[in-house]
Design a protein around this motif. Structure first.
Motif, PDB file in Angstrom:
ATOM      1  N   ASN A   7      40.348  83.901  33.509  1.00  0.00           N
ATOM      2  CA  ASN A   7      40.538  83.992  34.966  1.00  0.00           C
ATOM      3  C   ASN A   7      39.685  82.924  35.627  1.00  0.00           C
ATOM      4  OD1 ASN A   7      41.513  84.880  37.371  1.00  0.00           O
ATOM      5  ND2 ASN A   7      40.339  86.785  37.443  1.00  0.00           N
TER       6      ASN A   7
ATOM      7  N   SER B 229      35.309  79.794  38.808  1.00  0.00           N
ATOM      8  CA  SER B 229      35.453  81.137  38.238  1.00  0.00           C
ATOM      9  C   SER B 229      36.137  82.058  39.228  1.00  0.00           C
ATOM     10  CB  SER B 229      34.078  81.687  37.851  1.00  0.00           C
ATOM     11  OG  SER B 229      34.181  83.046  37.499  1.00  0.00           O
ATOM     12  N   HIS B 230      37.150  82.825  38.743  1.00  0.00           N
ATOM     13  CA  HIS B 230      37.792  83.867  39.555  1.00  0.00           C
ATOM     14  C   HIS B 230      37.566  85.242  38.937  1.00  0.00           C
ATOM     15  CE1 HIS B 230      39.767  80.667  41.766  1.00  0.00           C
ATOM     16  NE2 HIS B 230      40.265  80.165  40.625  1.00  0.00           N
ATOM     17  N   GLU B 231      36.631  85.303  37.934  1.00  0.00           N
ATOM     18  CA  GLU B 231      36.317  86.587  37.315  1.00  0.00           C
ATOM     19  C   GLU B 231      35.537  87.463  38.288  1.00  0.00           C
ATOM     20  OE1 GLU B 231      37.432  87.520  34.546  1.00  0.00           O
ATOM     21  OE2 GLU B 231      37.768  85.799  33.221  1.00  0.00           O
ATOM     22  N   LYS B 232      35.533  88.767  38.012  1.00  0.00           N
ATOM     23  CA  LYS B 232      34.822  89.708  38.902  1.00  0.00           C
ATOM     24  C   LYS B 232      33.351  89.824  38.540  1.00  0.00           C
ATOM     25  CE  LYS B 232      38.993  92.400  39.821  1.00  0.00           C
ATOM     26  NZ  LYS B 232      39.686  93.683  39.661  1.00  0.00           N
ATOM     27  N   THR B 233      33.013  89.382  37.340  1.00  0.00           N
ATOM     28  CA  THR B 233      31.604  89.403  36.916  1.00  0.00           C
ATOM     29  C   THR B 233      31.212  88.000  36.473  1.00  0.00           C
ATOM     30  OG1 THR B 233      32.246  89.961  34.655  1.00  0.00           O
ATOM     31  CG2 THR B 233      31.766  91.806  36.130  1.00  0.00           C
TER      32      THR B 233
ATOM     33  N   ASP C 185      28.873  82.299  38.534  1.00  0.00           N
ATOM     34  CA  ASP C 185      29.068  83.567  39.250  1.00  0.00           C
ATOM     35  C   ASP C 185      30.490  83.621  39.781  1.00  0.00           C
ATOM     36  OD1 ASP C 185      26.463  84.447  38.821  1.00  0.00           O
ATOM     37  OD2 ASP C 185      25.723  83.215  40.488  1.00  0.00           O
ATOM     38  N   PRO C 186      30.960  84.810  40.147  1.00  0.00           N
ATOM     39  CA  PRO C 186      32.323  84.914  40.690  1.00  0.00           C
ATOM     40  C   PRO C 186      32.524  83.959  41.871  1.00  0.00           C
ATOM     41  CG  PRO C 186      31.449  87.100  40.233  1.00  0.00           C
ATOM     42  CD  PRO C 186      30.317  86.142  40.026  1.00  0.00           C
TER      43      PRO C 186
ATOM     44  N   THR D 217      33.725  93.025  28.723  1.00  0.00           N
ATOM     45  CA  THR D 217      34.842  93.816  29.250  1.00  0.00           C
ATOM     46  C   THR D 217      34.932  95.121  28.474  1.00  0.00           C
ATOM     47  OG1 THR D 217      37.198  93.777  29.767  1.00  0.00           O
ATOM     48  CG2 THR D 217      36.550  92.785  27.690  1.00  0.00           C
TER      49      THR D 217
END
Length: 1133
Positions: A753, A778-782, A832-833, A863
């Motif tokens: 992501n 980064s588009h990750e949530k963490t 970071d996100p 995850t």
């Protein structure tokens, strides 16, 4: 009767050879005699004459000759052929008797020795009285004899010896015992062979002479006998063509004999003997089709001549022997070089022989099943006084009786009973198996697999009837594979039924279970009641109980088997039987199917196991296990239901492991893949289904891979080709054929992501430091950790591209050969996100063309999958194809000082080098500077300064430079001369200031330099004025090493008057210069043609004015009269 009575006599089957006896040889105590005997019989090659030798004593008694019959009028023959006749002429009655005697021509006691030799010959003659046998004498001598005619004593004594012994000169031989013994022996053999030929010829004539005394009413048998004897003597004489002819005649005569129940056996026996001889000779003459035709005719004539119905098994035995013997003949001919084919080979004859042997067995079973109280007759009617029959094919109790009426019916009845009781002791199965084995070997040799399998089944069944169950099972098991693979289900069922009986009678647990499993399955064509019985027996075995006997088994064998089964129950042995089902068709089918061809590591892996039972009744299994290539997953894919052995057929509506016939059951499994398996294939290696329990016996059905058995591939092919519409099933039911096995899946990494953007300005220019900006967000949530970047030339492309592509993170310095084509694992840190970072790459491409570049970003993230936290390694890659082009095109040309194109330049004469830079880049280029590096062979006429410094070129624009050069003399002759290099320093106009400048080196073309013998320079003003004097001075310089005679002439021009030498001849010394001064007086204004100067060299007639006109002015600008000087110079053109 003996079970071997149907075997052909040895003397019939052997090759008839002339019989010669040797007397007077002591092969035991006399070394010389032993050496002579060894030379006769040891290591006989095929090229030696066909003679059978035998050493006998001199007084040996030969069979007595019966008195010659003067009339056959009242003679009634008692049979066709006596049993001892062939042996008598092969081994007892010689064609020639050779008397060996040691006697030299110079023997001192000649008279005594001569008399002794004559006595020995007389003794031999007495023992052969009445026979036509020839007698010969061989004198063994120590010395080598002289050539004929030279030894007078030898000639005289030889004549005397022949006279005393009553021999012809051709019957006396000398054998010197020397080093060449074998050579003398071979010569002797040839002489003996001629004598034997004469003997057999006489015998043939003697037999033929009897014919005139015979009549066809009472002497029918004699016609056959005499014809056979003539043929046999012809064979002994090695006249096989006449032998074949006479055997054919004899065969026809046998066929003409009147047949009755009393003589049919004798007729068939003789017909078989003669047919054998005919076929053997046909094969020997290399006419196999004649042999086959004769055999077919023979069988057609006699196959229906059964004889006594009470002894019909004898006819079957006779037929079997005919086919077997012909098969042997055929096979022997093949070994000697005959070529057979699939459709005509000995196997068919052995097969037919086996068929008649089986028929014999059935008829014997029907006719010879007397009660136990029936005793064998005493005295034995099958015994004879001599132990052998007088004539071939006659009954022992009525030998020589030719009457069709039975004089003693009671005796006949007893004889038939004795034959029947003897037949009962014959091991028919052994005969049948031998014949079938021969046939199988032939069909295997000629690649007839189905015929081979068919006969192997018959062999297996015969072993079963012979109670050799181990061999029966081995053969049947071998054949089952072929019938399974080809889908012969009814044949397979029949074989399996026999195999099941064998395994029951031997109490073979695993085999019994295996065959039961298959007979319950879809490949079996048994009826449901039979399947139910087998299923019940199978359950009994799994419950550690004895099964019920199989139907139609031998009673004694069943009793033995029941004891064996009882022992199996009492013995505590291995109770788990693992059966691999890939080689047979069990009553349970299994298919495994992953839900997808690949799974992301953060998604549970899911697959289904489909099971279907084909047995008559529902059945319960106790355990299902799935095995993988990574055994750590095996523990997650097990279903187990605890049950007793007796529950196998009970509670059939409950539980996952209960299978209802014809219904497909689907079982779902899921597990979480390990992160280290990312990029690997997970395969189902086996599916194990357990039937029964460990307290009793349990069977593990093991499918390799994702399921499927011996019939699955064929069924899948048929289903794919079928156009039948499948019936509609309820929603919860599945079409078995619609399920496709998917036994493997790939574990792939978690979907990344992040976004990766590439910014650049294509195309790349060759050798520049091409800028590629990589932006990662980064588009990750963490938070993502351990972000790494790999960038550069994508692997797997042309090796030349790899060597000419270099990547760097620093754009301030040029890449050299030490820089790699791919930068790997560049640490970037954590993100970071929503965070974004940029990385600038510099790529230098040393050649033009397309290149594919890879940008690969990897990172770690935590995850949760199925409530289990895992660390996933994610990656994203982007590829971009970048075209590399030349930044500019450089054109170079050589021109004269008058800007005329030059194909070549001339030594010491200035010329111009012109360069044109044409921008091929879509982006603006800044030419920082240029430099001309001249080769040593070139010099500059003026300063070499760059004329394009700081020039900016847009697409399609060009910049030119011009340099004046001169090439010093290169001596005589022509050749290419290096010019030098043109170096252009440049960079993109848009590049940053610290971007390094790229230097492109252009190798200038070679130029051809030519020496001129005469140089001409002109000094004249830059312009003239009408009616004002114009002084012109020509400088002529001799460049050769010779004195040149020069003719000079000036051609007038309309625009000028001139003064000076109009025509002159002069000499110019080597290396010197001559001046010519002219005053031109212009008459007209404008560009005017100057008077033309023509020069010719008398020594060099090829030297032309055209060359000179390139270097001296041919026109000048003339100003009008009366104008003032304006200071503008107009250069002479």
């Amino acid at each position: 009767m003996s079970p071997t009575q149907w075997d052909f006599p040895v003397e019939l089957c052997c090759r008839p050879m002339a019989f010669v006896t040797l007397t007077g040889l002591d092969v035991v105590y006399n070394a010389v005699h032993r050496a002579v005997w060894d030379a006769f019989c040891a290591n006989r090659r095929a090229d030696r004459v066909p003679i059978s030798f035998k050493v006998l004593p001199g007084d040996h008694e030969y069979p007595k000759c019966r008195p010659k019959r003067t009339s056959y009028e009242w003679y009634i023959p008692k049979g066709i052929l006596k049993t001892g006749w062939m042996n008598k002429h092969l081994n007892l009655v010689p064609a020639l008797v050779v008397v060996f005697y040691e006697l030299d021509w110079d023997e001192p006691q000649w008279k005594e020795k001569q008399s002794e030799c004559a006595t020995r010959v007389e003794i031999v003659r007495q023992s052969l009285q009445g026979r036509n046998t020839k007698v010969a004498v061989v004198l063994i001598q120590k010395k080598t004899p002289l050539p004929p005619g030279e030894d007078v004593i030898a000639s005289e004594r030889a004549a005397a010896l022949c006279n005393v012994c009553e021999l012809s000169g051709k019957s006396l031989f000398v054998l010197p015992h020397t080093d060449h013994l074998v050579g003398y022996i071979i010569r002797l053999e040839n002489a003996f062979y001629e004598h034997a030929q004469t003997y057999y010829y006489t015998e043939i004539r003697r037999v033929k002479s009897h014919k005139e005394f015979l009549n066809k009413t009472t002497h029918q048998l004699l016609f056959v006998r005499h014809q056979f004897k003539i043929a046999f003597f012809s064979e002994l004489k090695q006249d096989t063509q006449n032998a074949l002819k006479n055997y054919r005649t004899a065969y026809n005569l046998v066929h003409e004999l009147r047949t009755h129940e009393t003589n049919i056996l004798e007729i068939k026996t003789m017909a078989g003997f003669i047919n054998y001889k005919i076929c053997r000779l046909c094969f020997q003459h290399n006419t196999p089709l004649d042999a086959i035709a004769q055999f077919r005719k023979h069988i057609d004539l006699y196959k229906k001549k059964l004889g006594s119905t009470e002894l019909s098994f004898e006819h079957a035995a006779w037929m079997a022997k005919q086919f077997q013997v012909f098969g042997d003949l055929f096979d022997e001919a093949i070994k000697l070089g005959l070529t057979a084919i699939q459709t005509q080979n000995p196997g068919f004859y052995y097969q037919q022989a086996a068929h008649y042997a089986q028929e014999r067995k059935q008829q014997a079973k029907a006719l010879c099943s007397h009660e136990a109280s029936v005793m064998y007759p005493n005295p034995d009617p099958l015994e004879t006084q001599t132990g052998v029959l007088d004539f071939y094919g006659q009954r022992p109790w009525r030998q020589g009786v030719l009457s069709f009426d039975l004089s003693d019916p009671e005796k006949e009845k007893v004889g038939i009973l004795a034959i029947q009781l003897k037949e009962r002791s014959v091991v028919h199965s052994e005969i049948i198996i031998t014949l079938l084995s021969n046939a199988v070997a032939q069909f295997k040799k000629y690649k007839c697999p189905r015929m081979k399998s068919h006969l192997m089944v018959q062999m297996g069944e015969e072993y079963y009837h012979a109670k050799d169950y181990t061999k029966a099972l081995k053969l049947l098991d071998y054949v089952m594979c072929d019938y399974r693979s080809e889908g012969w289900w009814s044949l397979l069922t029949s074989i399996l039924t026999t195999a099941l009986k064998c395994s029951y009678l031997m109490a073979q647990l695993k085999d019994y279970i295996t065959y039961s499993l298959e007979l319950l399955g879809r490949a079996s064509t048994l009826k449901d009641d039979q399947k139910s019985r087998i299923e019940k027996n199978l359950i009994n075995v799994l419950m550690n109980e004895s099964p019920d006997p199989e139907p139609n088994c031998d009673t004694l064998a069943v009793k033995t088997a029941q004891k064996l089964w009882a022992d199996r129950v009492s013995l505590a042995g291995s109770n788990v039987f693992t059966i691999g089902v890939q080689d047979f068709v069990p009553f349970v089918q299994c298919k495994a199917k992953f839900h997808a061809p690949s799974f992301h590591v953060d998604v549970p892996v899911q697959f289904d196991i489909y099971l279907k039972a084909d047995c008559p009744h529902p059945i319960r299994f106790t355990k299902l296990c799935v095995s993988f290539n990574n055994q750590e997953y095996n523990q997650f894919c097990v279903i187990e239901e605890a049950s007793k052995a007796s529950d196998v057929l009970e509670n059939l509506t409950q539980g996952k492991m209960c299978l209802v016939p014809g219904k497909t059951r689907k079982l779902l499994f899921k597990f979480v893949a390990k992160t280290e398996d990312v990029g690997k294939k997970i395969e189902i290696t086996a599916v194990d289904l357990v039937l029964g329990s460990e307290t009793g016996r349990c069977v593990v059905l093991s499918w390799q891979g994702g399921g499927g058995d011996a019939a699955s591939s064929q069924e899948a092919l048929q289903a794919s080709r079928s156009f039948k519409r499948r019936p509609k099933l309820p929603d919860n039911e599945i079409h078995w054929d619609s399920v496709i096995i998917q036994a493997s899946t790939m574990i792939i990494s978690r979907v990344p992501n992040i976004s990766v953007c590439l910014q650049h300005e294509p195309p790349a220019l060759m050798n520049e430091m091409y800028c590629l900006v990589v932006t990662v967000q980064s588009h990750e949530k963490t938070q993502i950790r351990d972000v790494k970047l790999t960038a550069g030339l994508k692997p797997g492309q042309d090796a030349n591209l790899t060597q000419k592509t270099h990547v760097s993170l620093h754009g301030t310095e040029l890449c050299d050969e030490s820089y790699p084509a791919l930068l790997t694992d560049i640490p970037v840190g954590d993100l970071d996100p929503g965070e974004k970072l940029e990385k600038v790459l510099y790529i230098r491409c040393g050649t033009v063309g397309s290149r594919m570049f890879l940008v690969y970003v990897s990172y770690l993230i935590n995850t949760t999958v199925e409530e289990k936290e895992i660390v996933c390694k994610c990656h994203k890659d982007e590829t971009v194809t970048i075209e590399t082009v030349f930044p500019f095109d450089v054109a170079v040309k050589f021109v004269s000082t008058k800007f005329e194109h030059l194909e070549r330049v001339y030594a010491d004469i200035p010329f111009l080098l012109m360069t044109d830079l044409l921008s091929a880049s879509p982006w603006a280029l800044t030419i920082v500077s240029s430099e001309l590096q001249l080769a040593p062979s070139m010099t500059a006429v003026d300063q070499l300064e760059s004329q394009v410094d700081k020039v900016v070129l847009q697409t399609g624009e060009s910049a030119s430079e011009c340099f004046c050069l001169r090439c010093p003399s290169v001596g005589s002759g022509e050749g290419g001369v290096a010019t030098g290099h043109y170096i252009i320093s440049w960079k993109r106009t848009s590049a940053m200031e610290n971007t390094p400048v790229i230097s492109t080196v252009i190798t200038l073309p070679h130029v051809i330099v030519e020496n001129l013998p005469l140089h001409v320079n002109a000094d004249l003003p830059s312009f003239g004025r009408v009616r004002e004097s114009l002084p012109v001075k020509y400088h002529l310089q001799n460049k050769t090493n010779l004195v040149q005679d020069v003719e000079i002439s000036v051609e007038p021009s309309d625009a000028f008057m001139f003064s000076g030498l109009k025509q002159i001849r002069l000499r110019i010394l080597p290396g010197t210069e001559q001046e010519m001064l002219y005053n031109f007086y212009p008459l007209m204004a404008g560009y005017q043609q100057l008077p033309s100067l023509n020069i010719s060299l008398l020594r060099l007639p090829n030297f032309t004015n055209q060359l000179l006109r390139r270097f001296i002015p041919t026109s000048i600008f003339v100003k009008p009269q009366g104008r003032l000087m304006d200071g503008v110079s107009i250069a002479a053109a």
